[in-house]
Motif scaffolding. Structure first.
Motif: not given
Lengths: 628, 218
Positions: B36-64
């Motif tokens: 979802x994050x990847x899609x949102x970044x592509x769609x909105x082109x925000x001025x800033x992304x605030x991202x948690x390191x550990x995200x589903x689906x893998x719960x590893x370092x997806x965010x980074x």
């Protein structure tokens, strides 16, 4: 420029020297072959001198590569065992025996030393292969120059072609020999590195893609020979077991268990050589026979005074009823046939190179009456084809191995249920202590702080209208308390299971740990996959304990951490420049590590002479899983 | 300012959105997983992304991973990485491309009110912000180095704050001294440590971090 000229000019005498060295080496290779042959008949005396003389040749080659081609090849050998010192009575102790003279126990030590060193096998392999690879490399340059010189000096005697053409050819040959001498010498040095460097140094070379391809094909062509050899042994063991069990019944059933290590070896090979993971399919060993109230042991309708016979019969029954036993036997009996599959590629390769591309010296002609122009390309093309199909054929062999030696669908299901219901009494004690620690930390730490935060919040609620200033001050204090609680929780989580371990696996978790330490660390990781989580966690905490020992007791400034998975074993070594003197039998830290890894049959070796350096090596046998 | 938030815990996601929207930031998307994050970044082109390191689906370092990937794709999109724990290893990876617009903070700092908002503004403006925990550990590793040991305690404090990404003004605020005093100290520090001095605030942070990390700057 001057350097380059010098290198080219010296390349020829250097190559010549190497040619002479290699001719002696051929004789030594024959001696080694003979000693290996004698080894098969139990005569192992010639083995030590043969290997030592091979080492001298290998060392001369390493030196030549370093001095002449600037190719650094470190010595891969384990240090020589120390000379055995006499006791006070002048005798020499070795194991549980005393000897009057030194040479025999020393010889035994040397034998063990050479046998354990992985470099020995590579040295021998190199001795046998090098005459076919290294010798041509160094021979081409001098041969061209000498041949060219001969053509110029003796123009009229040799060939029925115009003298001018022959002289011109001679000049071209000399020029080519001079030009090729130095590059060929460098190529030779690089070839020498392939087998004679220690494994760590070879890893760097292996990572270059082209080299990797050739090395992989080389292995895929050589390994069928090992498989063929093994399969003959398998056939003998399989037949003996089958006949023994059929004729004697229960008496020979221990043989059914003895077959398992052989099958395990093939499982490991399938994994290491072709990446096919073959789990063990066996059922659990039977429980030990229970003692009756009258102190006897029961089996069938008979009573026994000691548990030995019932235990043997129980084992025999479980082995006979386990279908995996019979599949093992089937595999052993079929293995010569299976080994033929990958050996086809090897046979094709040998046929291409030695049967077609090279005219056999004892037959004065090319195969099938071909002309050299057809035979040479055809032979090499066949060899290339063989190299290309070698790896798929090895995989086909591994697939057959997996089909026969792996668990069936039902066995897989059985194993899974067993794993769920199985308890591990040896680790539950450690686990419960650990859980109690976590409970105490939570109870006295974060939990208490949350209670305090809750109380403070209710006070804020009460004060917010009457005394807003005090409410604000209280809020700030509460926030600080929550930060402290979070910090405590974080360090607790780290002590249970560091988050990086779940996020990145063992390699990066160790790197992250190293970065947090107040000393210089060098971390090398060679782990092309992931590990079972329990192994990962045990290895991490063992490594963390070793590092904290290095800082606390060893007073170290610099450490080297090396993590790799080779031959079915995870090895983690920690070397530091501290003051040494660590003793694994004392100190709770090292025994704690031992207990932690013992669950996985892991080992800990510590060498720590007073004054340093300290080197600790943890080895845990485990499978490498695909990267997560 | 338009912001995309990625955080899988519902409670924290709402909390973050609340903290930012009450201060007038526009949350264009608040998502709970990597894809979802990847899609949102592509769609909105925000001025800033605030991202948690550990995200589903893998719960590893997806965010980074997604953050670094998005920075390569969208011309150094400013990213503020939040986590329950901070690691120097990750800090190093985030700083590796040597450009600004990167922040790495513990989630605890969100409670810090103004400091968190300052960090958001700084990262969105192309600056660099590192969590005090990262810097404390970096400093601990460096105290054995002669050059760092030669700094006065006050200079060491200022070096720490510089590494966290604070500007001279912010440092002066934090230590309750004048801005002139701070700039005098920073000049001294750069001289003593032999770091190339720069007027660009962000290049200064990167140079200090690289120095403390034992890497060389170009």
């Amino acid at each position: 420029m001057h350097e380059r000229l010098r290198e080219h000019a010296l390349a020829l005498p250097r190559s010549g020297f190497l040619v002479v060295l290699k001719l002696c080496q051929v004789l030594k290779s024959l001696a080694i072959l003979l000693s290996l042959l004698l080894l098969c008949f139990g005569l192992w005396f010639p083995f030590v001198p043969a290997v030592l003389s091979a080492r001298r040749t290998a060392t001369a080659h390493r030196r030549a590569a370093r001095r002449w081609s600037a190719v650094q090849i470190p010595e891969p050998y384990e240090p020589r065992p120390p000379a055995i010192e006499p006791q006070e009575d002048g005798r020499f102790k070795h194991g549980a025996r005393l000897y009057r003279r030194r040479w025999w126990p020393q010889f035994l030590d040397n034998m063990t030393w050479l046998n354990r060193d992985r470099a020995t096998a590579r040295d021998i392999l190199w001795m046998l292969v090098d005459p076919f690879v290294g010798l041509p490399l160094v021979l081409i340059g001098p041969a061209l120059v000498l041949g060219g010189a001969a053509a110029i000096a003796l123009p009229l005697l040799t060939l029925p072609i115009p003298a001018a053409v022959e002289v011109a050819g001679g000049v071209v040959a000399i020029a080519a020999g001079l030009a090729l001498g130095a590059p060929l010498l460098r190529a030779h040095a690089r070839w020498t590195r392939v087998l004679l460097a220690p494994e760590s140094a070879r890893a760097a070379v292996r990572s270059q893609r082209r080299t990797r391809w050739f090395i992989a094909r080389g292995y895929a062509l050589a390994r069928p020979l090992i498989l063929l050899g093994q399969s003959l042994g398998n056939l003998v063991v399989g037949l003996v077991t089958l006949v023994g069990v059929t004729l004697t019944g229960v008496v020979a059933t221990p043989l059914l268990h003895a077959v398992r290590p052989l099958a395990d070896l093939h499982r490991r090979q399938a994994h290491q050589w072709s990446g096919v993971h073959v789990p063990r399919p066996y059922r659990l060993p039977p429980e030990a026979p229970a003692q009756r109230e009258d102190g006897m042991y029961e089996y069938g309708h008979r009573l026994y005074r000691t548990p030995a016979v019932p235990a043997l019969r129980l084992r025999a029954r479980s082995a006979l009823r386990d279908p995996a036993t019979w599949r093992d036997l089937g595999f052993l009996l079929l293995s010569p046939l299976l080994a033929v599959i990958p050996a086809l590629a090897t046979a094709l390769f040998v046929l291409g190179i030695f049967g077609i591309a090279w005219p056999l010296p004892w037959r004065d002609h090319w195969a099938w009456g071909l002309t050299p122009w057809v035979a040479i390309p055809l032979g090499y093309a066949i060899a290339l084809l063989a190299a290309a199909i070698s790896a798929p054929l090895m995989r086909a062999h591994a697939a057959c191995t997996s089909a026969l030696l792996g668990p069936t669908a039902t066995e897989r299901e059985e194993q899974r249920t067993r794993a769920i219901t199985e308890t591990r009494p040896e680790s539950t004690w450690a686990e419960s202590t650990e859980l109690r620690r976590v409970e105490r930390d939570l109870h006295d730490g974060a939990q208490a702080r949350l209670v305090a935060i809750g109380m403070a919040l209710s006070n804020i609620e009460f004060l917010i209208d009457s005394d807003p200033d005090q409410a604000k001050a209280l809020a700030a204090g509460t926030r600080a308390a929550s930060v402290t609680a979070l910090g405590e929780l974080r360090s607790l989580v780290r002590s249970i299971h560091p988050p990086v371990l779940s996020e990145r696996g063992l390699g990066d978790a160790l790197k992250a740990l190293a970065l947090d330490l107040p000393l210089t660390t060098h971390v090398t990781v060679d782990l092309p996959g992931s590990l079972e989580p329990p192994v990962e966690s045990a290895a991490y905490f063992a490594g963390a304990e070793l590092l904290s020992n290095a800082i606390r007791h060893g007073d170290a400034d610099e450490t080297w951490i090396d993590l790799r998975h080779e031959r079915g074993t995870l090895t983690l070594s920690v070397l530091d420049d501290g003051r040494g003197g660590a003793d694994p039998t004392r100190g709770t830290g090292l025994t704690g590590i031992q207990r932690r890894i013992a669950v996985f049959d892991g080992t800990l070796q510590v060498t720590s002479p007073t004054g340093g350096p300290t080197k600790a090596v943890i080895g845990i046998p485990c499978a490498l899983l695909p990267p997560r | 300012m338009r912001i995309v938030i990625a955080e899988d815990l519902h409670l924290l996601r709402d909390g973050l959105s609340l903290v930012l929207s009450t201060r007038g930031y526009e949350i264009v998307a608040a998502v709970g997983s990597g894809p979802e994050l990847r899609a949102a970044l592509d769609e909105h082109r925000p001025d800033l992304a605030i991202v948690d390191v550990r995200l589903p689906p893998t719960y590893t370092d997806e965010g980074i991973k997604i953050a670094l990937e998005a920075r390569r794709k969208h011309a150094n999109l400013p990213v503020l990485v939040l986590s329950q724990h901070v690691e120097q290893l990750y800090a190093r990876e985030l700083l590796a491309d040597g450009t600004g617009g990167i922040g790495y903070l513990l989630k605890d700092r969100v409670m810090g009110g103004n400091q968190f908002i300052e960090a958001v503004t700084c990262v969105a403006g192309g600056g660099t912000v590192m969590d005090p925990d990262v810097i404390t550990k970096l400093m601990a590793r460096n105290t054995k180095r002669d050059a760092v040991a030669a700094l006065t305690p006050r200079e060491q404090d200022i070096l720490t704050l510089m590494a966290e990404g604070l500007s001279n003004t912010a440092i002066a605020d934090r230590l309750v001294v004048s801005e002139g005093a701070v700039s005098k100290h920073t000049t001294n520090i750069f001289l003593k440590l032999d770091i190339p001095q720069s007027n660009d605030a962000n290049r200064r942070v990167l140079a200090v971090l690289a120095y403390l990390d034992g890497r060389r700057t170009d």
